[in-house]
Design a protein around this motif. Sequence first.
Motif, short mmCIF file in Angstrom:
data_model
loop_
_atom_site.label_atom_id
_atom_site.label_comp_id
_atom_site.label_asym_id
_atom_site.label_seq_id
_atom_site.Cartn_x
_atom_site.Cartn_y
_atom_site.Cartn_z
N VAL A 156 0.00 37.42 11.21
CA VAL A 156 1.48 35.94 11.36
C VAL A 156 1.60 35.64 13.10
O VAL A 156 1.47 37.06 13.60
N SER A 157 2.19 34.51 13.23
CA SER A 157 2.58 34.33 14.68
C SER A 157 3.60 35.41 14.79
O SER A 157 5.11 35.79 14.62
N ASN A 158 3.34 35.51 16.38
CA ASN A 158 4.50 36.36 17.81
C ASN A 158 4.72 37.81 16.46
O ASN A 158 5.75 38.38 16.70
N ASP A 199 15.67 36.82 -7.88
CA ASP A 199 14.40 36.38 -6.76
C ASP A 199 15.58 36.87 -5.96
O ASP A 199 16.52 36.89 -6.09
N THR A 200 14.78 36.93 -4.57
CA THR A 200 15.39 37.08 -3.51
C THR A 200 14.86 35.18 -2.76
O THR A 200 13.33 35.25 -1.97
N LEU A 201 15.54 34.67 -2.39
CA LEU A 201 15.37 33.36 -1.77
C LEU A 201 14.50 33.59 -0.18
O LEU A 201 14.02 32.93 0.28
N VAL A 202 16.02 34.52 0.37
CA VAL A 202 15.30 34.54 2.38
C VAL A 202 15.74 36.08 2.18
O VAL A 202 17.08 36.42 2.40
N THR A 203 15.21 36.25 3.33
CA THR A 203 15.86 38.36 3.21
C THR A 203 16.12 38.27 5.09
O THR A 203 15.98 36.85 5.24
N ARG A 204 17.42 38.87 4.99
CA ARG A 204 18.17 38.62 6.36
C ARG A 204 17.01 38.61 7.54
O ARG A 204 16.98 38.16 8.45
N ALA A 205 15.91 39.40 7.20
CA ALA A 205 15.19 39.18 8.59
C ALA A 205 14.43 38.09 8.91
O ALA A 205 13.63 38.00 9.72
N GLU A 206 14.21 37.49 7.41
CA GLU A 206 13.23 36.61 7.79
C GLU A 206 14.32 35.26 8.19
O GLU A 206 13.66 34.45 8.88
N LEU A 207 15.53 35.55 7.98
CA LEU A 207 16.19 34.42 9.14
C LEU A 207 16.22 34.39 10.45
O LEU A 207 15.96 33.39 11.17
N THR A 208 16.47 36.11 10.81
CA THR A 208 16.58 36.49 11.52
C THR A 208 15.17 36.35 12.39
O THR A 208 15.12 35.37 13.68
N MET A 223 14.76 32.44 13.18
CA MET A 223 16.07 31.40 14.19
C MET A 223 15.77 32.32 15.92
O MET A 223 16.34 31.55 17.22
N GLN A 224 14.82 32.87 15.91
CA GLN A 224 14.51 33.65 16.99
C GLN A 224 13.16 33.01 17.34
O GLN A 224 12.57 33.70 18.26
N GLU A 225 12.56 32.04 16.58
CA GLU A 225 11.62 31.01 16.71
C GLU A 225 9.89 31.80 16.42
O GLU A 225 8.95 31.37 16.86
N LEU A 226 10.44 32.60 15.95
CA LEU A 226 9.12 33.43 15.38
C LEU A 226 7.82 31.89 15.05
O LEU A 226 6.41 33.09 14.79
#
Length: 299
Positions: A107-109, A247-256, A259-262
């Motif tokens: 994955v990028s970054n 289901d899981t739409l988005v995890t907290r880690a994915e959202l972070t 937002m960190q532009e990873l």
Amino acid sequence: MDVVTGAFSFTGRYIAARLLELGGEVRTLTRHPQSASPFGTQVQAFPLDFDAEMLTERLRGAETLYNTYWIRSPRGDLTFDRVLANTATLLGAAREAGVRRVVQLSVSNASASSALPYFRAKALAEEALSSSGLSHAIVRPTLVFAREDVLVNNIAWLLRRLPLFVVPGSGDYTLQPVAVEDVAELAVRAGLAEDAMVLDSAGPDIFSFDEFVRLLREAVGSRATIVHARPRIAHALSALAGSVMRDTLVTRAELTGLMQELLTSKAAPTGTRRFADWLRENTDSVGRSYVSERLRNWS
């Protein structure tokens, strides 16, 4: 003969298709060996069960292993630590079987110092491959889009059905979508090479998340109002919607990470397919039905 893990799933399917286009023989190791093959009898399927002896036999004779095996987030006893141990077993079997080269999807970054478990574990998997003694390439996609992808499709699905769409924070953080075909083509080129390499796979365009959502809204003809909210509120609403869909739409880690532009690369883009062009070609289908990550990977 090449081996692709997960050739009946998402990225692995496009890698397998590209290899077949080039006239190669393809075998897959899959967690769903009984699934209907999109390739008919062209791809021989074996279970991906992480028994070292069995894996070695299934990899014997392979020129290149394309490894897409991963999890989005932990579930039950399948944690990131378990996935890393499984990856080590797979790499050991590849070495024992005499596989010439391994191409691993990351994955990028990715960073071993990341506070986000997904990005940290991806970096540790990269380190395991780099220290394995195998000829290798690491391909690091940003946000991969295709008809079958989860995030883009389900944003469009929400925009088609809800009167409001909540953007976490300001929405000015960026992402860089890349077509799954571009990822597959880069992975196959890397598989044919000899040198050790780490390659970002990123598309030609960078959007703010706000621009990205508005582009999707326009494409699907949505009248949803886009509002901004604190990230914890946006995640709570996502979790609520996820519970309705089981289901899981988005995890907290994915959202972070978003937002960190990873999901934006610091390297020159390697992909050529533009997200806006793809949207125009797929307006009628994107977001028409919900794509369940749970059903795809855990059923």
